[in-house]
Write a protein that holds these residues in place. Sequence first.
Motif, PDB file in Angstrom:
ATOM      1  N   GLY A 242       0.726  -1.215   0.035  1.00 38.77           N
ATOM      2  CA  GLY A 242      -0.007   0.050   0.022  1.00 38.77           C
ATOM      3  C   GLY A 242       0.680   1.146  -0.188  1.00 38.77           C
TER       4      GLY A 242
ATOM      5  N   ASN B  40       4.279  -6.409  -4.926  1.00 39.68           N
ATOM      6  CA  ASN B  40       2.920  -6.684  -5.303  1.00 39.68           C
ATOM      7  C   ASN B  40       2.720  -8.031  -5.442  1.00 39.68           C
ATOM      8  OD1 ASN B  40       2.997  -3.613  -6.956  1.00 39.68           O
ATOM      9  ND2 ASN B  40       2.298  -3.764  -4.961  1.00 39.68           N
TER      10      ASN B  40
ATOM     11  N   ASN C 145       2.783 -10.062  -2.172  1.00 38.31           N
ATOM     12  CA  ASN C 145       1.510  -9.899  -1.417  1.00 38.31           C
ATOM     13  C   ASN C 145       0.101  -9.976  -2.213  1.00 38.31           C
ATOM     14  OD1 ASN C 145       3.167  -8.835   0.476  1.00 38.31           O
ATOM     15  ND2 ASN C 145       2.776  -6.563   0.476  1.00 38.31           N
ATOM     16  N   SER C 146       0.316 -10.523  -3.348  1.00 40.18           N
ATOM     17  CA  SER C 146      -0.992 -10.682  -4.166  1.00 40.18           C
ATOM     18  C   SER C 146      -1.771  -9.649  -4.331  1.00 40.18           C
ATOM     19  CB  SER C 146      -1.709 -12.171  -3.639  1.00 40.18           C
ATOM     20  OG  SER C 146      -0.975 -13.115  -3.626  1.00 40.18           O
ATOM     21  N   GLU C 147      -1.227  -8.491  -4.664  1.00 45.25           N
ATOM     22  CA  GLU C 147      -1.993  -7.150  -4.693  1.00 45.25           C
ATOM     23  C   GLU C 147      -1.770  -6.487  -6.292  1.00 45.25           C
ATOM     24  OE1 GLU C 147      -0.705  -4.905  -1.658  1.00 45.25           O
ATOM     25  OE2 GLU C 147       1.450  -4.517  -2.103  1.00 45.25           O
ATOM     26  N   ALA C 148      -2.402  -5.420  -6.495  1.00 47.22           N
ATOM     27  CA  ALA C 148      -1.919  -4.771  -7.762  1.00 47.22           C
ATOM     28  C   ALA C 148      -2.243  -5.371  -8.838  1.00 47.22           C
ATOM     29  CB  ALA C 148      -0.818  -3.831  -7.306  1.00 47.22           C
TER      30      ALA C 148
ATOM     31  N   ILE D 184      -4.446 -15.863  -8.101  1.00 45.16           N
ATOM     32  CA  ILE D 184      -4.646 -14.766  -6.632  1.00 45.16           C
ATOM     33  C   ILE D 184      -5.445 -15.760  -5.728  1.00 45.16           C
ATOM     34  CG2 ILE D 184      -5.976 -12.797  -6.068  1.00 45.16           C
ATOM     35  CD1 ILE D 184      -3.541 -12.172  -7.485  1.00 45.16           C
TER      36      ILE D 184
ATOM     37  N   GLN E 249      -7.751 -12.657  -1.352  1.00 43.49           N
ATOM     38  CA  GLN E 249      -7.345 -11.485  -2.067  1.00 43.49           C
ATOM     39  C   GLN E 249      -8.130 -11.219  -3.360  1.00 43.49           C
ATOM     40  OE1 GLN E 249      -5.221 -11.462   0.725  1.00 43.49           O
ATOM     41  NE2 GLN E 249      -4.258  -9.843  -0.541  1.00 43.49           N
TER      42      GLN E 249
ATOM     43  N   ARG F 175      -5.978  -2.575 -14.116  1.00 48.04           N
ATOM     44  CA  ARG F 175      -6.105  -2.742 -12.591  1.00 48.04           C
ATOM     45  C   ARG F 175      -7.394  -2.641 -12.017  1.00 48.04           C
ATOM     46  NH1 ARG F 175      -1.155  -0.418  -9.393  1.00 48.04           N
ATOM     47  NH2 ARG F 175      -2.401  -0.560  -7.733  1.00 48.04           N
TER      48      ARG F 175
ATOM     49  N   ASP G 171      -7.833  -2.353  -8.604  1.00 48.95           N
ATOM     50  CA  ASP G 171      -7.672  -1.557  -7.464  1.00 48.95           C
ATOM     51  C   ASP G 171      -7.229  -0.395  -7.500  1.00 48.95           C
ATOM     52  OD1 ASP G 171      -5.336  -2.288  -8.284  1.00 48.95           O
ATOM     53  OD2 ASP G 171      -4.512  -3.061  -6.305  1.00 48.95           O
TER      54      ASP G 171
END
Length: 278
Positions: free
Chosen positions: A100, A147, A150-153, A166, A170, A237, A239
């Motif tokens: 983040g 990312n 963290n399994s993000e973005a 994913i 998440q 994306r 998010d």
Amino acid sequence: MVPDMAVVLGQFASPGPVAFQLGPIVIRWYGLLIASAVVIGLFLAQRLGQRRNIAPERIETLLIWLVVGALPGARLYYVLFEWDRYANRPLDALAIWQGGIAIHGAILGGAIATVLFARRYKLSFWQLADIVAPSLVLGQAIGRWGNFFNSEAFGAPTNLPWRLYIPPAQRPPGLEAVEYYHPTFLYESLWNLGVLGLVLWLFFWGLRHPDRLKPGTVFLVYFAAYSLGRLWIEGLRLDSLMLGPLRIAQVVSLGGIALGIGGLLWLYRLKRPLPDVV
């Protein structure tokens, strides 16, 4: 079956955010990547600084200023646009290791720190910006892999061969049954490596033609080129930080492209030096 390794037949799957644990001490991939980016970026900036007659010790001092400006700026930028998420748990805003951070906040914070540093040591801001730009985009290329862990973005659902798995926890609301998404972290990391090659070529070309490459050029090319890639990648994306119906990163990227191109036109079409920000 859920993939249990980083890459399986071209399909990506994160091994998780924790690199290793020593008793109560947890070492996360995100922190390791940020630390690696800082160390490698310092090494590169020192070498480039020497080519512009700036001592390595001066770059080390600049790094401290940049870290103090960029990391809080990156986190604050993200938290402000995601305040609903932190309003009831404000201490979570300090948990930067959970992910983040926003690169545009880091650039803004780093730019302010560089202006103050240039004033303190009576150096050219644009000269410093040209030296730091390659390290900055290299750090972005490395940091994007945080990312992944963290399994993000990640991006929209896809069945492409390089799709990203994913974990259920998440996945976005409404897409709980969808397993695979665009690895936008990978797209941006590869794009940034391309930008790195471009600005390094330009930097060393300028050393051979010092009368033709004007201060600020390398940074402006970096800013415009990075923004161009971020503009289209952000559109994939799910998010994105939003301001009403607008994706903040795309709005800022459009501004970055305009400022980069406008600055280059100012330098080479109007043949005027960039305004002194020091």
